[in-house]
Scaffold this motif. Sequence first.
Motif, PDB file in Angstrom:
ATOM      1  N   ILE A  38      -7.441   1.352  -2.930  1.00 48.16           N
ATOM      2  CA  ILE A  38      -8.376   1.365  -1.800  1.00 48.16           C
ATOM      3  C   ILE A  38      -9.789   1.207  -2.351  1.00 48.16           C
ATOM      4  O   ILE A  38     -10.222   2.022  -3.181  1.00 48.16           O
ATOM      5  N   PRO A  39     -10.538   0.214  -1.936  1.00 47.01           N
ATOM      6  CA  PRO A  39     -11.875  -0.006  -2.511  1.00 47.01           C
ATOM      7  C   PRO A  39     -12.890   1.068  -2.110  1.00 47.01           C
ATOM      8  O   PRO A  39     -13.847   1.309  -2.836  1.00 47.01           O
ATOM      9  N   SER A  40     -12.696   1.692  -0.972  1.00 49.03           N
ATOM     10  CA  SER A  40     -13.657   2.683  -0.487  1.00 49.03           C
ATOM     11  C   SER A  40     -13.389   4.036  -1.142  1.00 49.03           C
ATOM     12  O   SER A  40     -12.286   4.586  -1.018  1.00 49.03           O
ATOM     13  N   ARG A  41     -14.398   4.574  -1.856  1.00 49.23           N
ATOM     14  CA  ARG A  41     -14.227   5.887  -2.488  1.00 49.23           C
ATOM     15  C   ARG A  41     -14.139   6.979  -1.438  1.00 49.23           C
ATOM     16  O   ARG A  41     -13.380   7.942  -1.614  1.00 49.23           O
ATOM     17  N   ILE A  42     -14.892   6.861  -0.362  1.00 55.18           N
ATOM     18  CA  ILE A  42     -14.847   7.889   0.693  1.00 55.18           C
ATOM     19  C   ILE A  42     -13.440   7.978   1.279  1.00 55.18           C
ATOM     20  O   ILE A  42     -12.888   9.073   1.450  1.00 55.18           O
ATOM     21  N   ALA A  43     -12.842   6.823   1.571  1.00 58.99           N
ATOM     22  CA  ALA A  43     -11.480   6.823   2.107  1.00 58.99           C
ATOM     23  C   ALA A  43     -10.492   7.406   1.100  1.00 58.99           C
ATOM     24  O   ALA A  43      -9.568   8.141   1.481  1.00 58.99           O
ATOM     25  N   SER A  44     -10.681   7.122  -0.178  1.00 62.69           N
ATOM     26  CA  SER A  44      -9.787   7.667  -1.201  1.00 62.69           C
ATOM     27  C   SER A  44      -9.896   9.182  -1.286  1.00 62.69           C
ATOM     28  O   SER A  44      -8.884   9.880  -1.406  1.00 62.69           O
ATOM     29  N   VAL A  45     -11.119   9.693  -1.217  1.00 59.99           N
ATOM     30  CA  VAL A  45     -11.314  11.141  -1.278  1.00 59.99           C
ATOM     31  C   VAL A  45     -10.697  11.811  -0.052  1.00 59.99           C
ATOM     32  O   VAL A  45     -10.049  12.860  -0.154  1.00 59.99           O
ATOM     33  N   VAL A  46     -10.899  11.207   1.110  1.00 59.74           N
ATOM     34  CA  VAL A  46     -10.325  11.765   2.342  1.00 59.74           C
ATOM     35  C   VAL A  46      -8.802  11.790   2.254  1.00 59.74           C
ATOM     36  O   VAL A  46      -8.158  12.783   2.618  1.00 59.74           O
ATOM     37  N   LEU A  47      -8.200  10.703   1.777  1.00 65.64           N
ATOM     38  CA  LEU A  47      -6.740  10.659   1.633  1.00 65.64           C
ATOM     39  C   LEU A  47      -6.249  11.682   0.607  1.00 65.64           C
ATOM     40  O   LEU A  47      -5.180  12.278   0.781  1.00 65.64           O
ATOM     41  N   THR A  48      -7.032  11.905  -0.441  1.00 65.15           N
ATOM     42  CA  THR A  48      -6.657  12.908  -1.437  1.00 65.15           C
ATOM     43  C   THR A  48      -6.616  14.294  -0.821  1.00 65.15           C
ATOM     44  O   THR A  48      -5.641  15.040  -0.990  1.00 65.15           O
ATOM     45  N   LEU A  49      -7.669  14.652  -0.107  1.00 72.36           N
ATOM     46  CA  LEU A  49      -7.706  15.963   0.538  1.00 72.36           C
ATOM     47  C   LEU A  49      -6.646  16.074   1.623  1.00 72.36           C
ATOM     48  O   LEU A  49      -6.052  17.151   1.823  1.00 72.36           O
ATOM     49  N   PHE A  50      -6.382  14.967   2.326  1.00 73.13           N
ATOM     50  CA  PHE A  50      -5.358  14.987   3.371  1.00 73.13           C
ATOM     51  C   PHE A  50      -3.979  15.223   2.760  1.00 73.13           C
ATOM     52  O   PHE A  50      -3.175  16.004   3.284  1.00 73.13           O
ATOM     53  N   THR A  51      -3.702  14.560   1.634  1.00 72.01           N
ATOM     54  CA  THR A  51      -2.410  14.746   0.956  1.00 72.01           C
ATOM     55  C   THR A  51      -2.239  16.179   0.485  1.00 72.01           C
ATOM     56  O   THR A  51      -1.181  16.794   0.678  1.00 72.01           O
ATOM     57  N   ALA A  52      -3.293  16.716  -0.153  1.00 71.42           N
ATOM     58  CA  ALA A  52      -3.221  18.107  -0.614  1.00 71.42           C
ATOM     59  C   ALA A  52      -3.073  19.056   0.570  1.00 71.42           C
ATOM     60  O   ALA A  52      -2.319  20.039   0.505  1.00 71.42           O
TER      61      ALA A  52
END
Length: 402
Positions: free
Chosen positions: A51-65
């Motif tokens: 995913i090129p967007s870092r914000i989206a990656s961080v959100v998905l990381t927190l969502f997964t956790a």
Amino acid sequence: MRFDRLAYVLICLCIVLYTLYAGSSFFIPIAFGLFFSLMLKPICFRFECHIPSRIASVVLTLFTAGIIVLAVLFFFFNQIQEILTEADDIYSGLQETFYEWAEYGGGRFGISGEDVEAYIDEAITSVSDRPLGILSTGLSTSGVLLANFSLVMIYTFFFLLYRRAMKNFVLGQLRDTDQSEGLETLNEIQQVAKSYLGGMGLVMLILGVLNSIGLFFIGIDYYLVWGFLAAILAVVPYIGTVIGGLLPFVFAIATTESLWQPLAVVLLYATVQFIEGNFITPKVLGSSVKLNALAAIMAVILGSIFWGLPGVIIAIPLLAIVRIILTHIEPLRPIALLLSDDLYEQSGQFLDEYNDPKYRLSNIFSGKSSLSIFRRRRSADSEPPKRVSKSNTQVISDGETK
């Protein structure tokens, strides 16, 4: 020794410790947010690869956790709700058992059974007269925990989002010749956090399986709940396992009619605790935190004094990070060895490798030995340390630690 320099260091240390103690409500969420960001960074990096967007990656990381945490909480709440439906029967069974034990003990001391039952009823009544106060206290505590958890998630989000800038800022504070080793130190710190997360997860899984299997064969209902609850509470060193074993012990007293089952629960948790402390945790976590038992116990005690239960939970990984930093500060390497898990095997180094004036604390305070940060002894034919370029910093900060 220059006492003015020693006094200056002690005064600064006291100011820092008092600030951490007085501002615990401010620093605890930051500490947990920083630690969680270090643990979740590899997951976030995986998302960023696609995913090129870092914000989206961080959100998905927190969502997964968050999904994983919510799944665990849902399992426990669902099982606890079933246990609460039997609360009246559990309470009655526990009360009846207490009556029997109290009458037996009272008979040994010449106290009648009626007096013992009257005393137990009075004690139970005095406790039940304050339900509103207990309820309000629990609600207020839950509100504080929820607020702190929200702050931790916010801090974790921003630490993950700005991690490259923060790492570059730290490296920029070092001399050009020290930046390469400073980068190595930061990578080691992240590796400790990642290894601690995976190690604790594996330890919890092993403990949960062992506890659940043992409770199943003993014949305790809801064995999965009690087994994995004790495993999760093991994140609180030494105390969590005791609390986790006390709950099924009380439940066994209330729901079973034989004496051997509660005693078997005690024996089970004592055995699992012995195996965990001497075999499981040293093998799984010992290679990640690399702290000896004395240092770990002292860290847990100090953590409880300064920050209470959150301090107990985070004390060991924080001390492991401190040990890594001390390892890269040449005059303080003896202190790092004093904290390490191979202290017993390497005790001779204090009079061998570290038997030099530059390693003596008295010379540090007298100014004869400076705290040359991130400067290790290098062989004569080794290349001089290189400055970390912008591209190297970006690659290592965004890549996984090998």
